[in-house]
Scaffold this motif. Structure first.
Motif, PDB file in Angstrom:
ATOM      1  N   ILE A   1      46.040 -81.126  32.095  1.00  0.00           N
ATOM      2  CA  ILE A   1      46.493 -80.906  30.554  1.00  0.00           C
ATOM      3  C   ILE A   1      45.683 -79.896  29.912  1.00  0.00           C
ATOM      4  O   ILE A   1      46.368 -79.041  29.086  1.00  0.00           O
ATOM      5  N   PHE A   2      44.307 -79.741  30.023  1.00  0.00           N
ATOM      6  CA  PHE A   2      43.505 -78.749  29.604  1.00  0.00           C
ATOM      7  C   PHE A   2      44.128 -77.387  30.183  1.00  0.00           C
ATOM      8  O   PHE A   2      44.405 -76.289  29.361  1.00  0.00           O
ATOM      9  N   LEU A   3      44.321 -77.255  31.518  1.00  0.00           N
ATOM     10  CA  LEU A   3      44.828 -76.025  31.925  1.00  0.00           C
ATOM     11  C   LEU A   3      46.247 -75.662  31.568  1.00  0.00           C
ATOM     12  O   LEU A   3      46.521 -74.456  31.192  1.00  0.00           O
ATOM     13  N   LEU A   4      47.216 -76.730  31.248  1.00  0.00           N
ATOM     14  CA  LEU A   4      48.436 -76.374  30.884  1.00  0.00           C
ATOM     15  C   LEU A   4      48.569 -75.845  29.358  1.00  0.00           C
ATOM     16  O   LEU A   4      49.488 -75.121  28.898  1.00  0.00           O
ATOM     17  N   SER A   5      47.538 -76.393  28.744  1.00  0.00           N
ATOM     18  CA  SER A   5      47.500 -75.927  27.209  1.00  0.00           C
ATOM     19  C   SER A   5      47.158 -74.288  27.299  1.00  0.00           C
ATOM     20  O   SER A   5      47.723 -73.566  26.472  1.00  0.00           O
ATOM     21  N   TRP A   6      46.262 -73.956  28.235  1.00  0.00           N
ATOM     22  CA  TRP A   6      46.234 -72.423  28.386  1.00  0.00           C
ATOM     23  C   TRP A   6      47.365 -71.689  28.763  1.00  0.00           C
ATOM     24  O   TRP A   6      47.765 -70.498  28.488  1.00  0.00           O
TER      25      TRP A   6
END
Length: 157
Positions: A77-82
């Motif tokens: 989720i953190f990476l997809l927010s980027w």
């Protein structure tokens, strides 16, 4: 720590769902100026609350030993927010689009943004479900503590 993971995953899920509300509020404004003002909610929630809530959830999941899948789900989720941010940056550079002028190719690249947003919502939901399952299951005792709590068997010697 398991309850902290549950709270953080609930914040991430609510933040992901709020993104839909903020996007709708942004989209249905009457003027361009009103759209820009309304877009701040969507941008700030996505870049700060959702992103760093997911990062904290990944860290807390690791500390709580919630399992590698739960940790990777929060990290995803953190990476997809980027990825959500880079869709606009890289898409604009590749297609020649800007905030004031969007090319047809830029529109197609920007269309990936809501799709990955839906993926974030589903991942947030599964993170919450996994965190809830982890919080409801008691932690097993370490091997030394488990062996010292067991009654000693009488010796037959």
């Amino acid at each position: 720590m398991r309850k902290a993971l549950l709270v953080l995953s609930a914040i991430v899920l609510l933040s992901a769902l709020a993104q839909l509300l903020f996007a709708g509020y942004f989209h249905f404004q009457n003027t361009i100026e009103a759209q820009r003002e309304a877009g701040v909610y969507h941008v700030m929630n996505g870049q700060y609350v959702l992103r760093y809530g997911a990062l904290l959830a990944a860290i807390v999941a690791a500390i709580a030993r919630a399992g590698s899948r739960t940790i990777w789900l929060a990290a995803g989720i953190f990476l997809l927010s980027w990825v959500q941010l880079f869709i606009f940056i890289i898409g604009g550079m590749l297609t020649g689009s800007s905030e004031d002028f969007i090319t047809p190719a830029g529109s197609w690249v920007a269309a990936i943004h809501p799709l990955t947003g839906v993926l974030i919502i589903f991942m947030s939901y599964w993170l919450f479900r996994r965190a809830r399952a982890v919080a409801l299951n008691p932690q097993p005792l370490p091997p030394k503590a488990a062996s010292s709590d067991a009654p000693a068997s009488p010796s037959t010697a």
